[in-house]
Every structure is written in C-alpha cells, then in structure tokens.
Design a protein around this motif. Structure first.
Motif, PDB file in Angstrom:
ATOM      1  N   ARG A  56       0.936  -1.261   0.149  1.00 57.94           N
ATOM      2  CA  ARG A  56      -0.011  -0.126   0.188  1.00 57.94           C
ATOM      3  C   ARG A  56       1.121   1.285   0.060  1.00 57.94           C
ATOM      4  NH1 ARG A  56      -4.351  -1.576  -1.886  1.00 57.94           N
ATOM      5  NH2 ARG A  56      -5.610  -0.165  -0.945  1.00 57.94           N
ATOM      6  N   ILE A  57       1.502   1.503  -1.122  1.00 57.64           N
ATOM      7  CA  ILE A  57       2.498   2.604  -1.278  1.00 57.64           C
ATOM      8  C   ILE A  57       2.192   3.582  -2.377  1.00 57.64           C
ATOM      9  CG2 ILE A  57       4.491   1.161  -0.508  1.00 57.64           C
ATOM     10  CD1 ILE A  57       5.500   1.096  -3.245  1.00 57.64           C
ATOM     11  N   ILE A  58       2.699   4.542  -2.197  1.00 54.70           N
ATOM     12  CA  ILE A  58       2.799   5.619  -3.507  1.00 54.70           C
ATOM     13  C   ILE A  58       4.151   5.980  -3.805  1.00 54.70           C
ATOM     14  CG2 ILE A  58       0.545   6.813  -2.606  1.00 54.70           C
ATOM     15  CD1 ILE A  58       2.237   9.236  -1.916  1.00 54.70           C
ATOM     16  N   THR A  59       4.283   6.372  -5.011  1.00 56.15           N
ATOM     17  CA  THR A  59       5.601   6.711  -5.511  1.00 56.15           C
ATOM     18  C   THR A  59       5.640   7.952  -6.137  1.00 56.15           C
ATOM     19  OG1 THR A  59       6.325   4.273  -5.854  1.00 56.15           O
ATOM     20  CG2 THR A  59       7.801   5.861  -6.853  1.00 56.15           C
ATOM     21  N   PRO A  79      13.866   4.356  -1.404  1.00 57.49           N
ATOM     22  CA  PRO A  79      14.084   4.591  -2.960  1.00 57.49           C
ATOM     23  C   PRO A  79      13.064   4.096  -3.703  1.00 57.49           C
ATOM     24  CG  PRO A  79      16.098   4.258  -1.912  1.00 57.49           C
ATOM     25  CD  PRO A  79      15.025   3.712  -0.784  1.00 57.49           C
ATOM     26  N   GLY A  80      12.618   4.747  -4.695  1.00 54.93           N
ATOM     27  CA  GLY A  80      11.343   4.413  -5.833  1.00 54.93           C
ATOM     28  C   GLY A  80      11.297   3.066  -6.002  1.00 54.93           C
ATOM     29  N   ARG A  81      10.302   2.275  -5.685  1.00 56.73           N
ATOM     30  CA  ARG A  81      10.148   0.939  -6.020  1.00 56.73           C
ATOM     31  C   ARG A  81      10.110   0.900  -7.560  1.00 56.73           C
ATOM     32  NH1 ARG A  81       5.790  -3.004  -3.283  1.00 56.73           N
ATOM     33  NH2 ARG A  81       7.076  -2.003  -1.458  1.00 56.73           N
ATOM     34  N   TYR A  82      10.818   0.299  -8.312  1.00 58.91           N
ATOM     35  CA  TYR A  82      10.873  -0.254  -9.651  1.00 58.91           C
ATOM     36  C   TYR A  82      11.331   0.991 -10.611  1.00 58.91           C
ATOM     37  CZ  TYR A  82       7.897  -3.968  -7.797  1.00 58.91           C
ATOM     38  OH  TYR A  82       7.245  -4.691  -6.966  1.00 58.91           O
ATOM     39  N   HIS A  87      15.488   9.429  -8.267  1.00 57.42           N
ATOM     40  CA  HIS A  87      14.822  10.595  -8.435  1.00 57.42           C
ATOM     41  C   HIS A  87      13.286  10.214  -7.934  1.00 57.42           C
ATOM     42  CE1 HIS A  87      17.619  13.035 -11.008  1.00 57.42           C
ATOM     43  NE2 HIS A  87      18.019  11.807 -11.372  1.00 57.42           N
ATOM     44  N   TRP A  88      13.344   9.022  -7.624  1.00 53.02           N
ATOM     45  CA  TRP A  88      11.959   8.665  -7.142  1.00 53.02           C
ATOM     46  C   TRP A  88      11.867   8.041  -5.644  1.00 53.02           C
ATOM     47  CZ3 TRP A  88       7.503   9.233 -10.281  1.00 53.02           C
ATOM     48  CH2 TRP A  88       7.615   9.755 -11.388  1.00 53.02           C
ATOM     49  N   ILE A  89      10.789   8.505  -4.903  1.00 53.25           N
ATOM     50  CA  ILE A  89      10.692   7.569  -3.276  1.00 53.25           C
ATOM     51  C   ILE A  89       9.390   7.124  -3.360  1.00 53.25           C
ATOM     52  CG2 ILE A  89      12.284   9.106  -2.303  1.00 53.25           C
ATOM     53  CD1 ILE A  89      10.026  10.763  -1.421  1.00 53.25           C
ATOM     54  N   SER A  90       9.243   5.817  -2.603  1.00 51.48           N
ATOM     55  CA  SER A  90       8.126   5.191  -2.450  1.00 51.48           C
ATOM     56  C   SER A  90       7.650   5.680  -0.838  1.00 51.48           C
ATOM     57  CB  SER A  90       8.343   3.642  -2.673  1.00 51.48           C
ATOM     58  OG  SER A  90       8.423   3.629  -4.002  1.00 51.48           O
ATOM     59  N   LEU A  91       6.663   5.952  -0.523  1.00 45.14           N
ATOM     60  CA  LEU A  91       6.099   6.270   0.814  1.00 45.14           C
ATOM     61  C   LEU A  91       5.109   5.189   1.247  1.00 45.14           C
ATOM     62  CD1 LEU A  91       6.394   9.143  -0.633  1.00 45.14           C
ATOM     63  CD2 LEU A  91       5.709   9.746   1.345  1.00 45.14           C
TER      64      LEU A  91
END
Length: 126
Positions: A56-59, A79-82, A87-91
């Motif tokens: 249940r994340i957002i990127t 760090p951003g998944r996939y 440049h991307w993070i997942s929360l």
C-alpha cells in the motif's frame, strides 16, 4: 476498515486530482494507478490489494537531495520501487507519515514534472 495504507493512498489521489490538467489511468498494469501532467508521470499508486501493508504505497518524483533526506528521515520512505532510485521515492504507512507529508510529496512531484515541461505544455499555458 480503512487501513493506514488506504488512507495514505486516498490522500495522494485526492491531492493529485486537485491539481490542474491531471490525467490518470492504468497504462502499465491494472495494479498501478498512474497520474500524469501533460503525459508525464508524477505519481504512481500501487493499487494491488493484498494482505501485505508494504504493498500500500505511493511513488513520487523527488529531487535527489530531498529523496536522500526523506529516506534517511523516515523508515517507511524508500528509494522508488521499480524506478530510478535517485529521482523517485516510495512512501508507505508508518511513523511520521502524515496526510500533510503525502500531500506535500505529491504536490512537489507534480511541480517538479510540470516545471520541466516545455512552456507550451505546462498547465495553464493553453
């Protein structure tokens, strides 16, 4: 029952849809709700329903120095998944992940993407 992950994702969706010229859909897979401005992705909501709260994340897109600070400061920001890990993070849901933090992250991601668009493609330029 609305879990912390559901609330996080709902806050992200509401924040994205409140911004100008946003489109969304499922261009990659049915499990990824993608939000774009002028065809450029700024938010991905992992829309896979499992029993794993880690799903249940957002990127969102993020400046590299801010991304590193967020990853260091919050256990549930990674760090951003996939995606490009710089440049991307997942929360995900966890300590300190508030609705305000999620809304700010979505708005910052949108602004980052929109400011890099050609002037003619920026929201409000038409």
């Amino acid at each position: 029952m609305n879990t912390a992950g559901d609330r996080l994702q709902d806050a992200a969706r509401q924040a994205a849809l409140a911004l100008p010229d946003v489109s969304h859909g499922y261009p990659f897979t049915p499990g990824l709700d993608v939000y774009k401005v002028a065809g450029k992705v700024f938010l991905i909501v992992t829309d896979i329903v499992t029993d794993d709260p880690d799903d249940r994340i957002i990127t969102v897109k993020c400046e590299p120095e801010h991304a590193r600070a967020h990853v260091r400061g919050y256990a549930s920001i990674t760090p951003g998944r996939y995606l490009d890990k710089r440049h991307w993070i997942s929360l995900g849901p966890g300590p300190g992940i508030t609705e305000r933090l999620v809304t700010d992250a979505v708005e910052d991601s949108y602004d980052l993407v929109a400011e890099r668009l050609p002037r003619r493609d920026r929201p409000g330029a038409r």
